[in-house]
Structure formats: C-alpha cells, structure tokens
Write a protein that holds these residues in place. Structure first.
Motif, PDB file in Angstrom:
ATOM      1  N   ILE A  46     -21.723 -32.456  62.244  1.00 40.57           N
ATOM      2  CA  ILE A  46     -22.121 -33.255  63.315  1.00 40.57           C
ATOM      3  C   ILE A  46     -22.888 -34.557  62.637  1.00 40.57           C
ATOM      4  O   ILE A  46     -22.802 -35.732  62.930  1.00 40.57           O
ATOM      5  CB  ILE A  46     -23.100 -32.602  64.132  1.00 40.57           C
ATOM      6  N   ASP A  47     -23.662 -34.330  61.506  1.00 42.60           N
ATOM      7  CA  ASP A  47     -24.167 -35.306  60.757  1.00 42.60           C
ATOM      8  C   ASP A  47     -23.329 -36.434  60.112  1.00 42.60           C
ATOM      9  O   ASP A  47     -23.510 -37.520  60.526  1.00 42.60           O
ATOM     10  CB  ASP A  47     -24.946 -34.588  59.771  1.00 42.60           C
ATOM     11  N   GLU A  48     -22.261 -35.893  59.864  1.00 36.68           N
ATOM     12  CA  GLU A  48     -21.207 -36.828  59.198  1.00 36.68           C
ATOM     13  C   GLU A  48     -20.290 -37.493  60.436  1.00 36.68           C
ATOM     14  O   GLU A  48     -20.165 -39.040  60.192  1.00 36.68           O
ATOM     15  CB  GLU A  48     -20.067 -36.129  58.427  1.00 36.68           C
ATOM     16  N   CYS A  49     -20.334 -37.069  61.447  1.00 32.87           N
ATOM     17  CA  CYS A  49     -19.633 -37.399  62.807  1.00 32.87           C
ATOM     18  C   CYS A  49     -20.656 -38.421  63.167  1.00 32.87           C
ATOM     19  O   CYS A  49     -20.038 -39.582  63.657  1.00 32.87           O
ATOM     20  CB  CYS A  49     -19.507 -36.582  63.825  1.00 32.87           C
ATOM     21  N   MET A  50     -21.747 -38.157  63.419  1.00 31.73           N
ATOM     22  CA  MET A  50     -22.741 -39.261  63.993  1.00 31.73           C
ATOM     23  C   MET A  50     -22.962 -40.492  63.069  1.00 31.73           C
ATOM     24  O   MET A  50     -23.108 -41.643  63.385  1.00 31.73           O
ATOM     25  CB  MET A  50     -24.192 -38.713  64.194  1.00 31.73           C
ATOM     26  N   PHE A  78     -24.553 -43.945  63.986  1.00 25.43           N
ATOM     27  CA  PHE A  78     -25.955 -43.359  63.901  1.00 25.43           C
ATOM     28  C   PHE A  78     -26.345 -42.696  62.667  1.00 25.43           C
ATOM     29  O   PHE A  78     -26.561 -41.601  62.556  1.00 25.43           O
ATOM     30  CB  PHE A  78     -26.090 -42.546  64.976  1.00 25.43           C
ATOM     31  N   GLU A  79     -26.548 -43.632  61.309  1.00 18.23           N
ATOM     32  CA  GLU A  79     -26.795 -42.869  60.310  1.00 18.23           C
ATOM     33  C   GLU A  79     -28.037 -42.210  60.237  1.00 18.23           C
ATOM     34  O   GLU A  79     -28.559 -41.286  59.715  1.00 18.23           O
ATOM     35  CB  GLU A  79     -26.650 -44.108  59.227  1.00 18.23           C
ATOM     36  N   ALA A  95     -24.021 -39.668  74.319  1.00 17.14           N
ATOM     37  CA  ALA A  95     -22.596 -39.401  74.371  1.00 17.14           C
ATOM     38  C   ALA A  95     -21.685 -39.400  73.240  1.00 17.14           C
ATOM     39  O   ALA A  95     -21.035 -38.654  73.028  1.00 17.14           O
ATOM     40  CB  ALA A  95     -21.992 -40.654  75.253  1.00 17.14           C
ATOM     41  N   ALA A  96     -22.244 -40.168  72.043  1.00 12.42           N
ATOM     42  CA  ALA A  96     -22.027 -39.910  70.753  1.00 12.42           C
ATOM     43  C   ALA A  96     -22.070 -38.617  70.018  1.00 12.42           C
ATOM     44  O   ALA A  96     -21.109 -37.872  69.574  1.00 12.42           O
ATOM     45  CB  ALA A  96     -22.240 -40.876  69.986  1.00 12.42           C
ATOM     46  N   LEU A  97     -23.326 -38.003  70.420  1.00 14.66           N
ATOM     47  CA  LEU A  97     -23.732 -36.687  70.064  1.00 14.66           C
ATOM     48  C   LEU A  97     -22.823 -35.732  70.852  1.00 14.66           C
ATOM     49  O   LEU A  97     -22.463 -34.887  70.038  1.00 14.66           O
ATOM     50  CB  LEU A  97     -25.004 -36.474  70.343  1.00 14.66           C
ATOM     51  N   ARG A  98     -22.704 -35.765  72.078  1.00 14.23           N
ATOM     52  CA  ARG A  98     -21.494 -34.900  72.822  1.00 14.23           C
ATOM     53  C   ARG A  98     -20.414 -34.860  72.254  1.00 14.23           C
ATOM     54  O   ARG A  98     -19.732 -33.927  71.951  1.00 14.23           O
ATOM     55  CB  ARG A  98     -21.775 -35.165  74.288  1.00 14.23           C
ATOM     56  N   LYS A 134     -16.602 -31.927  68.961  1.00 10.11           N
ATOM     57  CA  LYS A 134     -15.877 -31.694  67.609  1.00 10.11           C
ATOM     58  C   LYS A 134     -15.953 -30.406  66.736  1.00 10.11           C
ATOM     59  O   LYS A 134     -14.978 -29.968  66.276  1.00 10.11           O
ATOM     60  CB  LYS A 134     -15.853 -33.095  66.700  1.00 10.11           C
ATOM     61  N   ALA A 135     -17.334 -30.427  66.491  1.00 14.01           N
ATOM     62  CA  ALA A 135     -17.963 -29.326  65.492  1.00 14.01           C
ATOM     63  C   ALA A 135     -17.234 -27.880  66.326  1.00 14.01           C
ATOM     64  O   ALA A 135     -17.103 -26.983  65.794  1.00 14.01           O
ATOM     65  CB  ALA A 135     -19.314 -29.211  65.363  1.00 14.01           C
ATOM     66  N   ASP A 136     -17.447 -27.922  67.507  1.00 15.31           N
ATOM     67  CA  ASP A 136     -17.107 -26.612  68.306  1.00 15.31           C
ATOM     68  C   ASP A 136     -15.714 -26.359  68.225  1.00 15.31           C
ATOM     69  O   ASP A 136     -15.174 -25.199  68.001  1.00 15.31           O
ATOM     70  CB  ASP A 136     -17.293 -26.742  69.877  1.00 15.31           C
ATOM     71  N   GLY A 137     -14.806 -27.296  68.110  1.00 14.05           N
ATOM     72  CA  GLY A 137     -13.482 -27.181  67.843  1.00 14.05           C
ATOM     73  C   GLY A 137     -12.861 -26.725  66.512  1.00 14.05           C
ATOM     74  O   GLY A 137     -11.896 -26.202  66.161  1.00 14.05           O
ATOM     75  N   THR A 138     -14.088 -26.849  65.507  1.00 11.13           N
ATOM     76  CA  THR A 138     -13.720 -26.730  63.782  1.00 11.13           C
ATOM     77  C   THR A 138     -14.541 -25.376  63.726  1.00 11.13           C
ATOM     78  O   THR A 138     -13.917 -24.521  62.927  1.00 11.13           O
ATOM     79  CB  THR A 138     -14.001 -27.852  63.169  1.00 11.13           C
ATOM     80  N   VAL A 139     -15.683 -25.633  63.863  1.00  5.24           N
ATOM     81  CA  VAL A 139     -16.534 -24.571  63.627  1.00  5.24           C
ATOM     82  C   VAL A 139     -17.354 -23.800  64.671  1.00  5.24           C
ATOM     83  O   VAL A 139     -18.578 -24.329  65.015  1.00  5.24           O
ATOM     84  CB  VAL A 139     -17.567 -24.722  62.342  1.00  5.24           C
ATOM     85  N   PRO A 140     -16.809 -23.063  65.482  1.00  7.07           N
ATOM     86  CA  PRO A 140     -17.464 -22.583  66.715  1.00  7.07           C
ATOM     87  C   PRO A 140     -18.828 -22.038  66.321  1.00  7.07           C
ATOM     88  O   PRO A 140     -18.914 -21.210  65.235  1.00  7.07           O
ATOM     89  CB  PRO A 140     -16.546 -21.447  67.178  1.00  7.07           C
ATOM     90  N   ASP A 141     -19.936 -21.904  67.182  1.00 12.96           N
ATOM     91  CA  ASP A 141     -21.079 -21.452  66.871  1.00 12.96           C
ATOM     92  C   ASP A 141     -21.004 -19.900  67.109  1.00 12.96           C
ATOM     93  O   ASP A 141     -20.203 -19.467  67.801  1.00 12.96           O
ATOM     94  CB  ASP A 141     -22.230 -22.112  68.037  1.00 12.96           C
TER      95      ASP A 141
END
Length: 246
Positions: free
Chosen positions: A35-39, A44-45, A106-109, A114-121
């Motif tokens: 999520i950090d990389e995506c943001m 949004f560094e 919205a960007a965070l969502r 994206k994280a949910d689709g790759t590494v589900p919680d």
C-alpha cells in the motif's frame, strides 16, 4: 497437569484454526509495504501505514484470557498491563488515529483494494470465532467452573471483597484508569490471585474450555480446515511478496 502459574504457555484447541501472531505480522508487513508503494506512485509519498498496535492482552492467546496470574505485575499494576506497554499502545493509537499526510481517501481505497487482490488480509473464520466466543461463555456455566468460582468468591470475602466471579473483580469500574492504579485495585488483585491459586481457578477454567472446544471443533472440522487453507495461501503470498521486494 498444567502449572497454575504459567497460563501464557497454554494452548487452546481453537488456536490451531486462528491466525497466529507471526503469520499475521508477516501479512500485515506485506500489505503495508504494498500500500505504501502504491500511495507513493499515486503521488502521496508522505503517506505511512498506521503503526502496529502493541498487544496489551498478554503475550499469548491464553495469557490474560482468564484474568491475572503474574504476581510481580499484579503487585505493581493490579489488573492492568505493564505501564510501558500501555503507554506504547496509547501512543500507537494516537499516531494511527489521524492521517496527517494529506492523502486522498479515494487513492488509499484503491491501494487497499489492490493489496486485497494480491495479499489478502488474514482473518479468523466466522466458525472459529463463534467457537472461540461460545466456548468461553459456556465454560463459565460448567459445573466444575461454577464450583471453583464459588470457592474463589468465598475466599475473596474473607479478605473483605464481595465478588461473584473473577470477571466481576476484573471489570470493577473503580479500576478503569490504566494510568492511575490505586492501592485498592492492587490489594484486590493480590487477593484475587491468591484465591485463584488456592482453588486452581484458572487451571480448571482452561481445562474446561479446552474440552468444550474439542467437541465443537469435531463438528465443524471441514469448515475450519478450509479457512486454514485460505490463510495459509495468504501467508504464502505475503512471504513471496516480501522476498521479491527485497
């Protein structure tokens, strides 16, 4: 037989079907990194994931499940966790309560999806959670536990404290301030611990709940195994992602 003094080392049957701390941390780290990389890519560094909350519920699943057991900690903190741990928890809550980065929700969502689709919680299955909750409640109605609760209550009365069960003492509203532990709380907790040990309250309670869980697990084993497979898959994906991102 289990030692009355070390419930943090005990294992309830349902724990096998609940996400472990190590795996949960691994998945959490992978998701935070993703999520950090995506943001950052979204511009949004400054965004950072909320810090992990230190556990104030004990070092293990059973550590504080049935109440206090650590004589040294009880002498200092009554019914509350170590002060340094409590402060760390409060600080993490404060930092994580507000996103100061100015990021777009919205960007965070989008990044979370994206994280949910790759590494589900990792999540405890509804079946496992139900067994966990139901067994705890059922254990307190068991004849053996009701008996030791009564013995504990009589023991407490001899020290001037009037509680029906150990949970009543633990939830006493007078002991609600984790930063200001009173002499009354400490003396109550000391008597509580003495009476627990004298009548093997914690040991009886644990062994009773373990039996209840074993019976429930047998009834729900296929669903529990299926949930474990899903969590194992998520853990494997997290491990692969962290390895590849190094």
């Amino acid at each position: 037989m289990k030692s009355e003094g070390d419930p943090e080392t005990w294992k309830l049957p349902i724990e096998f079907f609940l996400p472990g701390k190590v795996n949960s941390l691994q998945v959490s780290n992978a998701r935070d990194t993703m999520i950090d990389e995506c943001m950052a890519q979204a511009g949004f560094e400054a965004w950072q994931p909320a810090p992990d909350l230190p556990s104030i519920d004990g070092t293990s699943f059973t550590d504080r499940r049935y109440g206090i057991h650590d004589e040294e900690l009880t002498l200092k903190r009554g019914y509350h966790p170590d002060l340094a741990l409590q402060n760390a928890y409060d600080e993490a809550m404060r930092i994580g309560a507000v996103d100061m980065s100015g990021s777009d929700p919205a960007a965070l969502r989008t990044c979370v999806e994206k994280a949910d689709g790759t590494v589900p919680d990792l999540e405890a299955s509804a079946v496992a959670q139900e067994i966990d909750n139901r067994s705890f409640i059922a254990s307190m109605k068991d004849t053996a536990v009701v008996k030791v609760f009564g013995q504990w209550s009589d023991c407490m009365k001899k020290s001037g404290f009037n509680y029906k069960t150990p949970l009543d003492a633990l939830s006493d509203s007078r002991f609600g301030d984790a930063k200001q532990v009173t002499d009354l709380e400490i003396s109550t907790a000391q008597s509580d611990l003495k009476c627990r040990n004298q009548h093997k309250v914690t040991q009886t309670w644990f062994e009773t709940e373990a039996k209840i869980q074993q019976a429930e697990i047998k009834k729900q084993l296929p669903a529990l195994n299926a949930a474990n497979e899903e969590n194992a898959s998520a853990t494997s994906k997290a491990s692969a992602f962290l390895r590849d991102s190094q």
